[in-house]
Scaffold this active site. Structure first.
Site, PDB file in Angstrom:
ATOM      1  N   ASP A   1      75.146  12.341  23.966  1.00 28.46           N
ATOM      2  CA  ASP A   1      73.738  12.717  23.997  1.00 28.46           C
ATOM      3  C   ASP A   1      73.469  14.020  23.229  1.00 28.46           C
ATOM      4  OD1 ASP A   1      71.060  12.209  25.026  1.00 28.46           O
ATOM      5  OD2 ASP A   1      71.333  13.995  26.264  1.00 28.46           O
TER       6      ASP A   1
ATOM      7  N   LYS B   1      63.860  21.783  13.819  1.00 26.00           N
ATOM      8  CA  LYS B   1      63.408  23.009  14.490  1.00 26.00           C
ATOM      9  C   LYS B   1      63.421  24.156  13.484  1.00 26.00           C
ATOM     10  CE  LYS B   1      65.191  21.706  19.055  1.00 26.00           C
ATOM     11  NZ  LYS B   1      64.223  21.795  20.137  1.00 26.00           N
TER      12      LYS B   1
ATOM     13  N   GLU C   1      70.325  23.147  29.487  1.00 22.94           N
ATOM     14  CA  GLU C   1      69.049  22.549  29.878  1.00 22.94           C
ATOM     15  C   GLU C   1      68.828  22.703  31.368  1.00 22.94           C
ATOM     16  OE1 GLU C   1      67.664  19.007  27.594  1.00 22.94           O
ATOM     17  OE2 GLU C   1      69.785  18.520  27.809  1.00 22.94           O
TER      18      GLU C   1
ATOM     19  N   HIS D   1      73.287  17.137  18.025  1.00 27.40           N
ATOM     20  CA  HIS D   1      72.717  18.490  17.965  1.00 27.40           C
ATOM     21  C   HIS D   1      73.789  19.591  17.873  1.00 27.40           C
ATOM     22  CE1 HIS D   1      69.447  16.019  19.075  1.00 27.40           C
ATOM     23  NE2 HIS D   1      69.546  16.130  20.374  1.00 27.40           N
TER      24      HIS D   1
END
Ligand code: BG6
Length: 496
Positions: A234, A181, A215, A239
């Site tokens: 996850d 990103k 999210e 991340h």
């Protein structure tokens, strides 16, 4: 100057899956639109489903139309790109399929000369990584020391682990799409290309750091995977830990793969391990029940397809981590992430210490808000710094305002997708934005006590937060114990 891109053939295992449709092929198509693909280039999709090349091209056309960041914008480019897409069906366990693949690659190398450079992208369930890799090697496709015969690279998606046998670490590219990103890459530029922030980027000036990845979505069609994973595997193991490392790391000696990755590893080495019996003090877990998100009624996690009705899998977690090094001693890093929260938002907020209050006490001002520097990763990508000002008037009073930088306003246009950046880097052989094995091992070892403690004890009161809320009350308590609170500004409205 960026290294040039060598010709190559990309073989995607799991080509009938979601990642190929949503991310990989749209990203490659965009690279074609921008003329960034090498001349000798082709893609071979491999999967179990029976399909011929034309059917595969047809499916990928629909995928590009639906998922590419600007749709299928250029028919001529598509036609040329589509001619480079091929498909091979076969069973991942069948050695014969790999021999057929080897023959196809040899043939393709004549049609779209790639100099024998192959990239194997494993977009399959992780239990197939080991068998696929072994069979690639058995079919003589692993490459070797003889560079004149072309280079072989292998790309894998999380969860990482296991043995990739015949492949050397330098051939393995572990994807963490957060690293691709733009705003994540900008953390380094912000920190190390500006002189004014680095001197205050430490325990003397920083009170604490909050890293949030919220999210709106639930587990979508991935209930069965998520049931086994949970939010720690996850989102945290990859991340959030990457964001933590980029925020906390020392300046690398050079901007290259090893130097960068050495510094990130040093951060994880300095994170204070939490023992099994201290897990409750440092972590909170949550699972969503029914609720309303974005004005839509949504199911509880336990009602999602593929999820056990009495599941104890966590869809939310908040952790407090301490980094025992000279720069960060005593500065807590609070990390939180969850599904079905009210807003999609990823950000890093550096909360500076409060200034001494003495000066303004005489004016009956008891509280001075500390400065907060926010690196907004998504959406509304940008940077903001809050500071105190005196509103006009005879009285001395304080008000918090912010200086804002917004990517869209500054640069316009659409940002490249993370996968475009990462695929190009892999084709160039630049592994700076990929994850090294020692980092993965450290990340796992730090999370293991949390995973073990949560596996070993049933959670209290699950499901313990409503879909559309900011997580369980215990998460507020975790940070409040130390007189702090989660950032709320962004909860007020879009773009705040
Ligand atoms: C993936 C996770 O790695 O990242 C998903 O498996 C999650 O569960 C996704 O939704 C979030 O990515 P992004 O780019 O939307 O923040």
């Amino acid at each position: 100057m960026a290294a040039s891109i060598d010709p190559c053939t990309i073989v995607i295992f799991g080509a009938s899956g979601d990642l190929t449709k949503r991310k990989l092929v749209p990203a490659l198509y965009h690279l074609a639109v921008e003329h960034r693909l090498p001349r000798g280039f082709s893609v071979v999709g491999c999967a179990r489903s029976q399909m011929n090349d034309n059917e595969f091209r047809h499916q990928m056309r629909a995928a590009v139309n639906e998922f590419s960041r600007s749709g299928l914008e250029n028919e001529a480019v598509w036609e040329d790109f589509a001619r480079r897409l091929y498909y091979l069906s076969g069973d991942y366990q069948d050695p014969g399929a790999y021999l057929r693949l080897a023959q196809s690659l040899a043939k393709l190398d004549r049609e779209h000369p790639a100099g024998g450079n192959n990239i194997f992208y494993l977009s399959t369930p992780p239990d197939l990584y080991a068998p696929v890799v072994q069979r690639i090697a058995a079919a003589g496709l692993a490459g070797g020391d003889d560079r004149s015969k072309g280079r072989t690279r292998i790309v894998i998606e999380k969860p990482f682990g296991g043995d990739l046998g015949t492949f050397d670490e330098s051939q393995v590219y572990r994807i963490d799409h957060y690293l691709g990103k733009e705003t994540v890459q900008n953390i380094l530029v912000f920190r190390f290309a500006n002189a004014v922030f680095e001197p205050i980027w430490n325990r003397r000036y920083v009170d604490h750091v909050q890293i949030t990845a919220a999210e709106i979505v639930g587990v979508e069609s991935r209930g069965a995977y998520y049931e086994k994973a949970g939010v720690l595997r996850d989102m945290f193991q990859n991340h959030l830990f990457q964001l933590l490392c980029l925020t906390a790391m020392e300046p690398p000696v050079a901007f290259n793969a090893d130097a960068m990755r050495d510094e990130k590893v040093k951060v994880l080495r300095s994170v204070r391990p939490v023992s099994l019996r201290d897990v409750e003090e440092f972590a909170v877990r949550g699972q969503y029940r029914r609720g309303t998100v974005d004005r839509e009624e949504v199911k509880a996690y336990r009602e999602e397809a593929g999820v056990a009705r009495d599941s104890n899998t966590e869809t939310y977690a908040a952790l407090k981590l301490l980094i025992d090094n000279w720069r960060w001693e005593g500065v807590p890093f609070y990390l939180r992430s969850g599904k079905r929260l009210p807003k999609r938002l990823t950000e890093i907020a550096i909360h500076f210490k409060r200034p001494p209050l003495l000066l303004f006490k005489a004016c009956a001002i008891e509280q001075v808000s500390p400065n907060v520097l926010v690196l907004r990763i998504q959406p509304n990508e940008g940077i903001s710094l809050t500071f105190e000002v005196k509103p006009p008037g005879p009285e001395i009073c304080l008000s918090s305002l912010s200086l804002d930088f917004n990517y869209q306003a500054a640069f316009g246009g659409v940002q490249p997708e993370a996968y475009e950046t990462l695929l190009v880097d892999c084709m160039r052989g630049d592994s700076t934005l990929f994850t090294r094995y020692d980092w993965i091992e450290l990340a796992w070892s730090l999370l293991t006590p949390f995973l073990q403690a949560w596996k070993g004890t049933a959670p209290q009161g699950f499901p313990n937060y409503g879909a559309g809320t900011w997580g369980p009350d215990e998460a507020d308590a975790l940070i409040a114990r130390e007189g702090r609170q989660w950032r709320r500004q962004f909860e007020m409205g879009p773009g705040a």
